[in-house]
Design a protein around this motif. Structure first.
Motif, mmCIF file in Angstrom:
data_model
loop_
_atom_site.group_PDB
_atom_site.id
_atom_site.type_symbol
_atom_site.label_atom_id
_atom_site.label_comp_id
_atom_site.label_asym_id
_atom_site.label_seq_id
_atom_site.Cartn_x
_atom_site.Cartn_y
_atom_site.Cartn_z
ATOM 1 N N LEU A 49 -10.464 3.878 -6.428
ATOM 2 C CA LEU A 49 -8.646 3.543 -6.015
ATOM 3 C C LEU A 49 -8.637 2.798 -4.679
ATOM 4 O O LEU A 49 -7.947 1.801 -4.756
ATOM 5 C CB LEU A 49 -8.041 4.876 -6.165
ATOM 6 C CG LEU A 49 -8.077 5.373 -7.485
ATOM 7 C CD1 LEU A 49 -7.108 6.820 -7.119
ATOM 8 C CD2 LEU A 49 -7.224 4.649 -8.543
ATOM 9 N N LEU A 50 -9.303 3.084 -3.652
ATOM 10 C CA LEU A 50 -9.142 2.312 -2.565
ATOM 11 C C LEU A 50 -9.827 0.980 -2.582
ATOM 12 O O LEU A 50 -9.137 -0.051 -2.130
ATOM 13 C CB LEU A 50 -10.007 3.188 -1.452
ATOM 14 C CG LEU A 50 -9.136 4.696 -0.944
ATOM 15 C CD1 LEU A 50 -9.923 5.328 0.181
ATOM 16 C CD2 LEU A 50 -7.880 4.232 -0.317
ATOM 17 N N LEU A 51 -10.956 0.959 -3.103
ATOM 18 C CA LEU A 51 -11.357 -0.561 -3.409
ATOM 19 C C LEU A 51 -10.453 -1.392 -4.280
ATOM 20 O O LEU A 51 -10.622 -2.555 -3.904
ATOM 21 C CB LEU A 51 -12.876 -0.503 -3.898
ATOM 22 C CG LEU A 51 -13.941 0.222 -3.093
ATOM 23 C CD1 LEU A 51 -15.305 0.288 -3.739
ATOM 24 C CD2 LEU A 51 -14.223 -0.824 -1.741
ATOM 25 N N MET A 52 -10.061 -0.859 -5.256
ATOM 26 C CA MET A 52 -9.156 -1.484 -6.069
ATOM 27 C C MET A 52 -7.873 -1.918 -5.448
ATOM 28 O O MET A 52 -7.202 -2.808 -5.618
ATOM 29 C CB MET A 52 -8.833 -0.682 -7.271
ATOM 30 C CG MET A 52 -9.916 -0.545 -8.291
ATOM 31 S SD MET A 52 -9.471 0.586 -9.678
ATOM 32 C CE MET A 52 -8.095 -0.640 -10.381
ATOM 33 N N ALA A 53 -7.425 -1.153 -4.579
ATOM 34 C CA ALA A 53 -6.243 -1.501 -3.836
ATOM 35 C C ALA A 53 -6.416 -2.607 -2.670
ATOM 36 O O ALA A 53 -5.439 -3.480 -2.721
ATOM 37 C CB ALA A 53 -5.652 -0.261 -2.748
ATOM 38 N N ALA A 56 -6.951 -3.422 3.701
ATOM 39 C CA ALA A 56 -7.264 -2.252 4.664
ATOM 40 C C ALA A 56 -7.554 -1.041 3.799
ATOM 41 O O ALA A 56 -8.436 -0.219 4.158
ATOM 42 C CB ALA A 56 -6.131 -1.874 5.684
ATOM 43 N N ALA A 57 -7.060 -0.680 2.602
ATOM 44 C CA ALA A 57 -7.476 0.394 1.832
ATOM 45 C C ALA A 57 -8.847 0.402 1.406
ATOM 46 O O ALA A 57 -9.810 1.339 1.370
ATOM 47 C CB ALA A 57 -6.558 0.482 0.452
ATOM 48 N N ALA A 58 -9.424 -1.043 1.111
ATOM 49 C CA ALA A 58 -10.873 -1.187 0.719
ATOM 50 C C ALA A 58 -11.736 -0.832 1.905
ATOM 51 O O ALA A 58 -12.874 -0.317 1.552
ATOM 52 C CB ALA A 58 -11.063 -2.719 0.549
ATOM 53 N N VAL A 59 -11.353 -1.043 3.321
ATOM 54 C CA VAL A 59 -12.326 -0.704 4.252
ATOM 55 C C VAL A 59 -12.380 0.960 4.153
ATOM 56 O O VAL A 59 -13.522 1.298 4.187
ATOM 57 C CB VAL A 59 -11.500 -1.148 5.732
ATOM 58 C CG1 VAL A 59 -12.249 -0.533 6.869
ATOM 59 C CG2 VAL A 59 -11.527 -2.552 5.893
ATOM 60 N N GLY A 60 -11.167 1.612 3.970
ATOM 61 C CA GLY A 60 -11.311 3.038 3.694
ATOM 62 C C GLY A 60 -12.274 3.204 2.682
ATOM 63 O O GLY A 60 -12.888 4.612 2.845
ATOM 64 N N GLY A 120 -13.721 -5.925 3.916
ATOM 65 C CA GLY A 120 -12.813 -5.173 3.309
ATOM 66 C C GLY A 120 -11.450 -5.707 3.327
ATOM 67 O O GLY A 120 -10.552 -5.716 2.069
ATOM 68 N N ASP A 121 -11.059 -6.178 4.509
ATOM 69 C CA ASP A 121 -9.504 -6.824 4.647
ATOM 70 C C ASP A 121 -9.209 -7.739 3.714
ATOM 71 O O ASP A 121 -8.108 -8.105 3.476
ATOM 72 C CB ASP A 121 -9.291 -6.876 6.033
ATOM 73 C CG ASP A 121 -8.930 -5.521 6.877
ATOM 74 O OD1 ASP A 121 -8.352 -4.926 6.210
ATOM 75 O OD2 ASP A 121 -9.001 -5.614 7.962
#
Length: 162
Positions: A49-53, A56-60, A120-121
């Motif tokens: 889910l974070l990578l799909m978002a 900054a969420a992808a960094v997480g 990621g960003d």
């Protein structure tokens, strides 16, 4: 992302086998097996889910993936050092015991996640992407996922020759 999605889906659809695998590692008390299985499955879904978002969420997502992979690698390394024949069920029910190839696979994935951190960003899903780009990207992701999941077999073919 696809690899974590496949992993989470396989664990969810064979949850009892996954819990049995955790139990066989003998790293946690029996009472902790179910909560740990839920936590692992949840973390893998959260990575996706974070990578799909994107952004900054992808960094997480990359950081969570790295942390998860480090824990998995430590668990696999522990049973290898103990010389236990333990079946992982990392990607669904299996009859294969963990091996150094599983450690190699995780190190490769950690390296890919570390490489992805600075990007990621910049990860943003574009609604304007053409079907060709989506198919190409999806195809490359699918092939990469299959190769990484089957790294043991791929490595043996390369080492022995075709």
């Amino acid at each position: 992302m696809m690899l974590f999605a496949v992993s989470a889906l396989s664990k969810a659809t064979a949850f009892r086998s996954f819990k049995a695998a955790i139990r066989s590692f003998s790293l946690v008390r029996p009472a902790a097996v179910t909560p740990l299985a839920v936590a692992v499955l949840s973390s893998e879904v959260l990575v996706v889910l974070l990578l799909m978002a994107g952004g900054a969420a992808a960094v997480g997502g990359f950081i969570l993936a790295i942390c998860s992979l480090l824990v998995y690698t430590a668990a696999i390394s522990t049973v290898l050092i103990r010389r236990q024949a333990v079946i992982c069920n990392c990607f669904g029910p299996s009859d294969r015991a963990v091996s150094p190839w599983d450690v190699s696979r995780n190190v490769l994935l950690i390296g890919l996640c570390v490489t992805g951190l600075p990007l990621g960003d910049a990860l943003q899903w574009q609604l304007s992407m053409t079907l060709e780009y989506l198919l190409l990207g999806g195809g490359l992701a699918a092939v990469s996922t299959v190769l990484i999941i089957n790294l043991r077999d791929v490595g043996r073919v390369i080492v022995r020759g075709i």
